[in-house]
Design a protein around this motif. Structure first.
Motif, short mmCIF file in Angstrom:
data_model
loop_
_atom_site.label_atom_id
_atom_site.label_comp_id
_atom_site.label_asym_id
_atom_site.label_seq_id
_atom_site.Cartn_x
_atom_site.Cartn_y
_atom_site.Cartn_z
N THR A 263 -10.47 31.03 54.71
CA THR A 263 -10.99 30.39 55.92
C THR A 263 -10.32 29.02 56.02
O THR A 263 -10.61 28.12 55.24
N CYS A 264 -9.44 28.86 57.00
CA CYS A 264 -8.47 27.76 56.99
C CYS A 264 -8.80 26.67 58.01
O CYS A 264 -9.33 26.94 59.09
N VAL A 265 -8.43 25.44 57.65
CA VAL A 265 -8.21 24.38 58.62
C VAL A 265 -6.75 24.49 59.03
O VAL A 265 -5.86 24.35 58.19
N MET A 266 -6.49 24.74 60.30
CA MET A 266 -5.13 24.95 60.77
C MET A 266 -4.68 23.77 61.62
O MET A 266 -5.37 23.33 62.54
N ASN A 267 -3.49 23.26 61.29
CA ASN A 267 -2.86 22.19 62.06
C ASN A 267 -1.70 22.75 62.87
O ASN A 267 -0.81 23.42 62.31
N TYR A 268 -1.70 22.49 64.16
CA TYR A 268 -0.62 22.91 65.05
C TYR A 268 0.09 21.65 65.53
O TYR A 268 -0.52 20.80 66.21
N ASP A 269 1.34 21.50 65.13
CA ASP A 269 2.12 20.29 65.44
C ASP A 269 3.30 20.67 66.33
O ASP A 269 4.38 21.01 65.84
N GLU A 270 3.03 20.67 67.64
CA GLU A 270 4.02 21.13 68.62
C GLU A 270 4.53 22.53 68.24
O GLU A 270 5.73 22.82 68.31
N ALA A 271 3.61 23.36 67.84
CA ALA A 271 3.95 24.74 67.50
C ALA A 271 4.30 25.51 68.77
O ALA A 271 3.65 25.36 69.81
N THR A 272 5.32 26.32 68.69
CA THR A 272 5.74 27.10 69.85
C THR A 272 4.78 28.25 70.08
O THR A 272 4.46 29.02 69.16
N GLY A 273 4.33 28.36 71.32
CA GLY A 273 3.44 29.45 71.69
C GLY A 273 3.72 29.94 73.09
O GLY A 273 4.48 29.31 73.85
N TRP A 274 3.12 31.06 73.45
CA TRP A 274 3.32 31.66 74.77
C TRP A 274 1.96 31.95 75.39
O TRP A 274 1.02 32.37 74.70
N LEU A 275 1.88 31.75 76.67
CA LEU A 275 0.64 31.94 77.39
C LEU A 275 0.24 33.42 77.41
O LEU A 275 1.07 34.29 77.67
N VAL A 276 -1.03 33.67 77.12
CA VAL A 276 -1.60 35.01 77.22
C VAL A 276 -2.57 35.02 78.39
O VAL A 276 -3.58 34.32 78.37
N GLY A 277 -2.26 35.79 79.40
CA GLY A 277 -3.09 35.79 80.59
C GLY A 277 -2.75 34.64 81.52
O GLY A 277 -1.75 33.94 81.35
#
Length: 577
Positions: A263-277
């Motif tokens: 069970t994680c604490v997740m850090n997103y640092d300008e992580a590349t992602g794509w819109l869903v919906g």
């Protein structure tokens, strides 16, 4: 600790004599019969009993660890995952269009029960992946589907859901994670999420996070939330997923239970992602995943209760303590004592009714997906929506209570680690909390689900119950379920349109009343079907009587509590607490 015994005889009884499985499959055009279904469940049961149950205690003791920024799961988990995937269990109910086997959801649900019974921490990996696949399949564009779904469906890649932030739990309007367009169709996602189950692991392959975030021009509140697919690895110049994305594990949560589950604490640092919906419609997309997960979490409560029952019943038949009630024999096995039997029957009465109600709900989900008549699909979908908060909350409440009662059967031996009962209690507790706390589920039932189609959905559900209990005639479970249903109808009418404190004060008691009547319905159906002289049928009739006489009467006190309203709850000033 006793070996786990998969409840195959009970599955067979439900499929062939209670739930009319073959007729249901014929109606929806699915080429599966009860013989094949039982054969699949037998193989699944062997895998759970032989491969996963032996890892459960070890996984709890070793736990997952964070080493140099990467999660290391307990010894044996990664190999077990590879075996699980190789045997095809990860793709069992998935759409064949994406590489799945397309088997009926009822088999998936009962596999989830056995996974939860033998290794709850492990079962979260495939469950969360399946939910992520459903959200992607329902809302992502074809390009994302073609890249991600085949490898997630077959288990090469896994999925995780990233909603919660330190300041935004149930109230997602407070969410702060942001997503900035990068000009090429992708977005830079930045923020921190907490309580992210399966956020990282050492199984190999990609880990696909579905992350809620806000676009720069998003409106305030929940209407400004979008959903993004953010993978751990991005494709390199050759199209291979080898490039690490801008996301990392900040910490592993130190928890009461499910220690093997990272069970994680997740850090997103300008992580590349794509819109869903669609933009700003992320909550609707995420609820596709959450509703699937809520059914799974309910079944977790059922699975832990069933496993705890097996351990407690086995112990009660061997443990010698005290004398018989007439004083003539002693020491006797504690199964002879009325109070021990009461606890065991409380658990069994829930587990067997819950298994039946879960199976019935799963068949409605199959109807919603496969029935040739659009009106029937819509009707079934509405019934699943109505029952989802009930399955999630009631099954996990009863499941935790069952784990505690099973522990009590062991006395002091249940409190120490040797027999494993304290792990069931610790592991079961989370199911009442995650995927929307049980209080939130109760509010959803009262505030939203009762109002569906102007009340026609819940009235139709009650009519289904009434038809079966009326047809059952004068057997005790039918008589008492009929009376409890009348109470439920009256209480439901009183809550139609309730809001604010009135709804909040009634919701939890109402959901339990709803669940008890639903389980009484299942016990009525099982008692009617169990007319043979064999041990299974005789046991069904006896436990149906126990449920009618010892558990269903709770409906009366619940109805009284609901009718009392909110006055006594809200009277005490906040400063007085």
């Amino acid at each position: 600790m006793f070996s786990y015994v998969p409840p195959i005889d009970d599955y067979r009884f439900l499929l062939t004599q209670v739930l009319r499985f073959d007729a249901a499959m014929a109606e929806t055009g699915q080429a599966v019969d009860a013989d094949l279904a039982v054969a699949v469940l037998e193989e699944a049961g062997r895998m759970c009993a032989d491969r996963l149950h032996p890892l459960n205690r070890h996984g709890d003791e070793e736990g997952s660890r964070l080493v140099d920024g990467s999660v290391i799961t307990p010894a044996g988990f990664a190999d077990a995952w590879r075996d699980f995937v190789a045997a095809g269990w990860a793709s069992m109910s998935a759409d064949p269009a994406h590489g799945g086997q397309g088997l009926p959801f009822i088999l998936q649900l009962w596999l989830d029960e056995m996974l939860s019974a033998t290794n709850l921490s492990f079962g979260l990996f495939p469950g969360l992946t399946r939910g992520a696949c459903e959200a992607i399949a329902a809302h992502a564009d074809d390009a994302l589907k073609s890249v991600y779904l085949p490898r997630m469906v077959n288990g090469e890649w896994t999925g995780a859901m990233a909603l919660t932030e330190s300041g935004a739990g149930t109230d997602l309007a407070l969410l702060k994670t942001r997503a900035v367009p990068q000009g090429d169709g992708s977005f830079a996602v930045t923020g921190q999420k907490i309580f992210i189950s399966s956020g990282d692991h050492d199984f190999g392959g990609n880990i696909v996070h579905l992350v809620l975030a806000r676009l720069p021009d998003a409106p305030a509140g929940v209407k400004g939330i979008s959903l993004f697919l953010v993978p751990k690895y991005l494709p390199d110049a050759d199209g291979e997923f080898t490039m690490r994305n801008g996301m990392s594990v900040g910490a592993l949560e130190k928890k009461m239970g499910i220690h093997a589950q990272p069970t994680c604490v997740m850090n997103y640092d300008e992580a590349t992602g794509w819109l869903v919906g669609a933009p700003n419609r992320g909550l609707a997309a995420m609820f596709t995943m959450m509703n699937a997960e809520r059914l799974m979490v309910g079944i977790q409560g059922l699975g832990v209760a069933g496993a705890a029952y097996q351990q407690a019943a086995g112990y009660a038949k061997e443990r010698l303590q005290g004398r018989s009630a007439d004083g003539a024999r002693g020491p006797v096995a504690i199964i002879d004592h009325a109070d021990v039997r009461r606890m065991l029957l409380n658990i069994r009465a829930f587990v067997e009714a819950g298994r039946a109600l879960g199976g019935w709900t799963a068949l409605q989900l199959d109807r919603a997906h496969h029935h040739p008549d659009a009106a029937e699909r819509a009707k079934a979908d509405a019934l699943v929506a109505l029952l989802t908060p009930v399955v999630k909350a009631a099954f996990t409440d009863f499941g935790f209570d069952s784990a505690v009662q099973a522990q009590q059967v062991f006395g002091g031996h249940g409190y120490i680690r040797e027999w494993g009962m304290e792990q069931y209690v610790r592991d079961a507790r989370i199911a009442q909390i995650y995927e929307g706390t049980n209080g939130v589920q109760a509010m959803d039932l009262v505030g939203r689900k009762l109002a569906m189609a102007g009340g026609a959905v819940v009235d139709g559900y009650f009519d289904l119950i009434a038809a079966d209990v009326d047809a059952a005639g004068a057997i005790d479970i039918a008589i008492k379920t009929r009376a409890a249903l009348a109470l439920l109808r009256t209480t439901t009418a009183s809550l139609q349109g309730a809001h604010g404190d009135a709804a909040g004060a009634a919701a939890v008691d109402y959901l339990r009343l709803f669940a008890l009547v639903s389980m009484g319905w299942m016990w009525t159906r099982m008692a009617v079907a169990a007319q043979g002289d064999d041990v299974l049928h005789a046991g069904k009739r006896i436990v149906a009587d126990f449920f009618a006489q010892r558990m269903l009467p709770q409906a009366q006190s619940l109805a009284v509590s609901i009718a009392a309203g909110e006055a006594s709850i809200m009277a005490l000033g906040a400063d007085c607490f």
